[in-house]
Design a protein around this motif. Structure first.
Motif, PDB file in Angstrom:
ATOM      1  N   ALA A 181       0.809  -1.219   0.000  1.00  0.00           N
ATOM      2  CA  ALA A 181       0.000   0.000   0.000  1.00  0.00           C
ATOM      3  C   ALA A 181       0.839   1.265   0.000  1.00  0.00           C
ATOM      4  N   ALA A 182       1.989   1.230   0.668  1.00  0.00           N
ATOM      5  CA  ALA A 182       2.831   2.429   0.751  1.00  0.00           C
ATOM      6  C   ALA A 182       3.421   2.812  -0.595  1.00  0.00           C
ATOM      7  N   LYS A 183       3.451   1.859  -1.519  1.00  0.00           N
ATOM      8  CA  LYS A 183       4.023   2.126  -2.845  1.00  0.00           C
ATOM      9  C   LYS A 183       2.956   2.155  -3.932  1.00  0.00           C
ATOM     10  N   SER A 184       1.709   2.147  -3.506  1.00  0.00           N
ATOM     11  CA  SER A 184       0.604   2.068  -4.453  1.00  0.00           C
ATOM     12  C   SER A 184       0.082   3.450  -4.821  1.00  0.00           C
ATOM     13  N   ASP A 221      -1.905  10.065   3.142  1.00  0.00           N
ATOM     14  CA  ASP A 221      -2.508   8.871   3.739  1.00  0.00           C
ATOM     15  C   ASP A 221      -1.449   7.800   3.984  1.00  0.00           C
ATOM     16  N   GLN A 222      -0.562   7.624   3.034  1.00  0.00           N
ATOM     17  CA  GLN A 222       0.481   6.604   3.171  1.00  0.00           C
ATOM     18  C   GLN A 222       1.368   6.885   4.377  1.00  0.00           C
ATOM     19  N   ILE A 223       1.751   8.138   4.538  1.00  0.00           N
ATOM     20  CA  ILE A 223       2.614   8.504   5.675  1.00  0.00           C
ATOM     21  C   ILE A 223       1.873   8.311   6.995  1.00  0.00           C
ATOM     22  N   GLU A 224       0.635   8.787   7.047  1.00  0.00           N
ATOM     23  CA  GLU A 224      -0.144   8.682   8.286  1.00  0.00           C
ATOM     24  C   GLU A 224      -0.398   7.222   8.662  1.00  0.00           C
ATOM     25  N   LEU A 225      -0.777   6.405   7.689  1.00  0.00           N
ATOM     26  CA  LEU A 225      -1.050   4.999   7.967  1.00  0.00           C
ATOM     27  C   LEU A 225       0.213   4.240   8.353  1.00  0.00           C
ATOM     28  N   MET A 226       1.310   4.545   7.697  1.00  0.00           N
ATOM     29  CA  MET A 226       2.554   3.878   8.047  1.00  0.00           C
ATOM     30  C   MET A 226       2.963   4.222   9.485  1.00  0.00           C
ATOM     31  N   TYR A 227       2.740   5.479   9.861  1.00  0.00           N
ATOM     32  CA  TYR A 227       3.043   5.892  11.231  1.00  0.00           C
ATOM     33  C   TYR A 227       2.148   5.156  12.231  1.00  0.00           C
TER      34      TYR A 227
END
Length: 280
Positions: free
Chosen positions: A255-258, A265-271
């Motif tokens: 998902a982080a590379k999608s 969203d990617q940064i927030e979700l990864m955090y």
């Protein structure tokens, strides 16, 4: 099931009414499909199909010919052979792709007896069908609004561990939404992968472009949108995936590379996933 002996026009070794059709005797209507013409009898078609009963009251009275669309000569020939003979065994022997086409046309033509027999044959075959055939049957049953049938298909696909069958990527967006809604037994990563593959295949105009967001939304439903677009439908499906259930590694690699998620969203979700992993 019915058999030719139930047809009052059958005689030993032959079927008189079928012979009349084959030879065009006493026919009073021509059905044209493309360049193909079928000489038929209104009474037989009208008795088998409410669609034809209503059609003959509007068209074909002056010219004696009506044009039929959204089918093929092969399917109409199979339909005619059945309604003239009542030989259900012939439908039992149809290839699956022809059976599904007939099933859909029978529904469209309000030919309830033919539709019911097609459903019965499908149910007899269903456990032995290949995953791609099951997905094709799902599409037909969704189109017909046959919830019992498409729910059973999903159960079989789950049992066969084939719910991620590539054939699902060929479904139209509304049909795919229903299919995707019923994939809850798949892992979060696999559901995300399926949705991303469908978007890449069917919405190439957004490939490589960030268009969807999940951050700040609270499980939106289709009814929440005043004017529903395909993008809204994708957003609803994306929000049906609980990305927080992914492992940090799964999220980072997928998902982080999608392009399905915007960068914030990617940064927030990864955090959030990383923080969750620290406390687990």
């Amino acid at each position: 099931m019915n058999n030719p002996s139930n047809n009052p026009f059958s005689t030993k070794g032959s079927n008189r009414i079928l012979d009349l059709r084959k030879h065009g005797l006493f026919s009073d209507i021509v059905i044209r499909i493309g360049s193909f013409k079928f000489q038929c009898h209104k009474i037989v078609l009208a008795c088998a199909s409410q669609f034809f009963e209503m059609l003959f009251q509007r068209e074909g009275l002056q010219t004696g010919e009506v044009v039929l669309q959204d089918t093929t000569p092969d399917i109409f020939e199979i339909f005619l052979d059945y309604i003239y003979t009542k030989d259900a065994e012939a439908l039992d022997c149809l290839e699956t792709i022809l059976l599904l086409s007939l099933f859909k046309c029978a529904n469209m033509w309000l030919a309830y007896e033919v539709e019911k027999i097609c459903e019965q044959v499908c149910l007899i075959r269903i456990d032995a069908m290949e995953p791609a055939e099951l997905v094709q049957l799902f599409a037909v049953s969704f189109h017909l609004g046959n919830e019992y049938l498409y729910s059973r298909i999903i159960g079989i696909l789950h049992k066969k561990r084939s719910i991620d069958c590539p054939e699902a990527l060929k479904l139209g967006i509304d049909c795919f939404m229903k299919y995707f809604e019923m994939t809850g037994e798949m892992t979060v990563a696999d559901r995300f992968d399926m949705l991303e593959k469908w978007v890449n295949k069917n919405m190439p105009e957004v490939t490589g472009v960030v268009v969807f967001s999940v951050h700040g939304k609270s499980n939106p439903k289709i009814e929440d949108f005043l004017s529903v677009t395909d993008f809204d439908k994708i957003t609803v499906m994306l929000n049906d995936i609980d990305l927080m259930e992914m492992s940090f590694h799964e999220f980072y690699c997928q998902a982080a590379k999608s392009n399905m998620l915007n960068h914030s969203d990617q940064i927030e979700l990864m955090y959030q996933i990383g923080k969750k992993c620290m406390y687990d």
